[in-house]
Structure formats: C-alpha cells, structure tokens
Design an enzyme around this catalytic site. Structure first.
Site, PDB file in Angstrom:
ATOM      1  N   LYS A   1      -8.973   8.466  -8.956  1.00 26.72           N
ATOM      2  CA  LYS A   1      -8.245   8.628  -7.687  1.00 26.72           C
ATOM      3  C   LYS A   1      -8.159  10.107  -7.336  1.00 26.72           C
ATOM      4  CE  LYS A   1      -5.760   4.322  -8.318  1.00 26.72           C
ATOM      5  NZ  LYS A   1      -4.619   3.627  -8.889  1.00 26.72           N
TER       6      LYS A   1
ATOM      7  N   GLN B   1       1.139   4.478 -11.055  1.00 29.24           N
ATOM      8  CA  GLN B   1       0.079   3.704 -11.700  1.00 29.24           C
ATOM      9  C   GLN B   1       0.695   2.577 -12.539  1.00 29.24           C
ATOM     10  OE1 GLN B   1      -3.311   4.150 -11.219  1.00 29.24           O
ATOM     11  NE2 GLN B   1      -3.515   2.271 -12.400  1.00 29.24           N
TER      12      GLN B   1
ATOM     13  N   ASP C   1       0.159   2.114  -1.820  1.00 28.38           N
ATOM     14  CA  ASP C   1      -0.350   0.886  -2.438  1.00 28.38           C
ATOM     15  C   ASP C   1       0.029  -0.350  -1.628  1.00 28.38           C
ATOM     16  OD1 ASP C   1      -1.976   1.190  -4.648  1.00 28.38           O
ATOM     17  OD2 ASP C   1      -0.309   1.440  -6.062  1.00 28.38           O
TER      18      ASP C   1
END
Ligand code: NAD
Length: 286
Positions: free
Chosen positions: A53, A97, A120
C-alpha cells in the site's frame, strides 16, 4: 476461450489517472493527499500488504505514513492514536490493517475512525450508506469488482448473479452493489445446501469464499462471467490461487479474472481512489 478480465491493466490505468489528479491537486492546494496506515503487531502477511500500500501511494504521489505499533498495544492506546489521526488536519485517509491482535475489538476500532477518513469503507455509517443508498465510501474490493465489470461492459441488469461468501468486507457488499445494478442476486455460504447447483445458475459468479480452487469448470454455466476474489495458497504448490479452478472454468466462461492479476490489483487501485476522493471531499473539491 474466455476473455481474461485484466485487473492488473485496468488497475494500472486507474493508478495513472489518480496520479495525474493528485499532481494537479497537490499544486493547487500546496499539499498531497495523505493516507495513514496503522499496523499493530508483526504478522508477515500484514507487513507485506502494508508495504504494498505504501509503495502504491508513493507511485501515485500520495503521502503515506505507516504507524507501527507493537503486538501488545493496549486497545485504548490504538484508539488514542486513531483519535489523533482523526483530528490531524493534514491526514485525509486512515486505514487500520486487519486482522488485529485478539485482545483488541475490531468493531470498536473501525467505529473510532472518522467516517470521512475511512478509506476502507468499513465504518458502520459507510456500511449503512451502502445499504440505504445515501452518500458513503465504498469498500475497496467490491468497488474494484464493479469497476472491472463496467470496464468490460458487463451489465449486471437482469442477470442471475451468484455470490459465494457472505463476509462483511466482500460477499455482502458486492451482493448489494449487484442488486443496486438490478441483478437478481443469490448469496451462498457454508450452509448452502447444494452449492454446485446454485453456482451453475450464475450468469455472473463472484467467488469470495477463501477456499483454493473450490469452484470447478463443471459448476460453471456456459458463457458465465467469473470473478474470482479468492487469494489462497495452493496446498500442493504453495503458489497463489483463487477460489476458482481457472483452467477448467476458463473453458466454460465467457470472461474470467486470473489470480493473481484480477481483483487483487483493483483493490489497491480503489484504495488510492478512495484516498484521493477523501482528500477532495475534505477540500470541497469533488
Ligand atoms: P471470510 O473468511 O471472511 O468469508 C468467507 C465466506 O465464504 C464466508 O461467508 C463463508 O460462509 C463462505 N464460505 C467459506 N467456505 C465456503 C464453502 N465451502 N461453501 C460456501 N461458502 C463458503 O473471507 P473474506 O475476507 O470475504 O475473503 C474471501 C477470499 O477473498 C479470501 O481468499 C481472501 O483472501 C480474498 N480476498 C481478496 C481480496 C482481494 O483484494 N482480491 C480482498 C479481500 C479478500
């Protein structure tokens, strides 16, 4: 032979477009969009995802900060860090994460993220937005699946779509997105009585079960579009493989995604797109 739905190529196109827009807006506003990624612990797979990422951000001109926190971090400390990033004016996107260590409640953590910075799309208010058709940030993987269908002019309208897997991050949201595009959607899961029969009815199949090569060519209707979200290790070879047995399915399908090179790269591209959009929304420039 089926058309290969080339997620890698499409993702690279999207990343190029994002980079152009980022460069234009960075000049206009004097700073680049900024994504903060929090990694708790040292899980090797998570470390790879976080590194990928960061690299993708860098290539797109998006500023990236990775916050590494030890495995033993108390939940309160993680929540405090999220609170700090929520308040930071120069942070546009926040991603924690997953999975988190067992002593930390994932739901609590996701809920703590400012919904306007939730790149997200997992915050309950963004999830609600998807289900209630109000403005929201879309989750990256389902968003990538829909963009891939659109790029190849595959219109879900009126089609029988079968989604295998009902997780909060893939199966459920992709089913809702297909429904919103007027597909007739069947959602399958571990208690589905005859999975092969359900899958055989699919004109569009989305496989998101996390079971290596579970769906074989004999389960695919001739001409079906097959989107394989699964990322698994082949138990024999140790190589990456999807939930679909690519070779036998490709003989029956009209179009199919490879693994790797299908949905995976689209997820990262959508993360960059979401970060850019959060930046734009915060500046009132979207
Ligand atoms: P999950 O484990 O949370 O959910 C899996 C779902 O599949 C469950 O709802 C379960 O009911 C269903 N399922 C499992 N075995 C089944 C079976 N034998 N028959 C019918 N249904 C079954 O997984 P997830 O997070 O949704 O991820 C699914 C897969 O997608 C995994 O391989 C994951 O690595 C992959 N993934 C890929 C991306 C990407 O960017 N390509 C992103 C997220 C997840």
């Amino acid at each position: 032979m089926a058309t290969i739905l080339d997620g890698k190529a499409l993702a690279s196109e999207i990343r190029g477009d994002v980079a152009l827009k980022v460069s234009e807006l960075s000049q206009k506003y004097g700073r680049a969009p900024h994504l903060a990624v929090i990694l708790v612990g040292e899980d090797p797979a998570s470390q790879v995802y976080v590194r990928n990422k960061a690299i993708a951000c860098e290539k797109a001109g998006i500023r990236n900060t990775t916050v590494n926190m030890p495995e033993s971090t108390p939940e309160a400390e993680l929540l405090a860090e999220i609170g700090r990033l929520n308040k930071a004016d120069d942070v546009d996107g926040i991603l924690v994460q997953l999975p988190l260590p067992g002593h930390i409640c994932e739901d609590k953590v996701i809920e703590a993220i400012d919904k306007e910075k939730d790149v997200d799309g997992f915050h309950p208010l963004n999830v609600a937005g998807l289900w209630q058709k109000t403005p929201h940030i879309e989750p990256c993987t389902p968003m990538g699946v829909m963009m891939l269908l659109d790029a190849y002019n595959i219109d879900p309208k009126g089609k029988r779509a079968v989604v295998v897997g009902r997780s909060k991050i893939v199966g459920l949201p992709v089913a809702k997105m297909l429904l919103d595009r007027n597909a007739t959607v069947t959602l399958c899961h571990t208690r589905t009585v005859n999975l092969a029969d359900e899958v055989r009815r699919a004109e569009i199949l989305i496989a998101a079960a996390g079971r290596p090569r579970m769906i074989t060519g004999d389960m695919i209707a001739p001409g079906a579009v097959v989107i394989d979200v699964g990322i698994n290790r082949d138990p024999q070879t140790g190589k990456l493989c999807g939930d679909v047995d690519f070779d036998t399915a490709a003989e029956k399908a009209s179009a199919i995604t490879p693994v790797p090179g299908g949905v995976g790269p689209m997820t990262i591209a959508c993360l960059l797109l979401n970060t850019l959009r959060c930046f734009q929304r915060r500046l009132g420039d979207l």
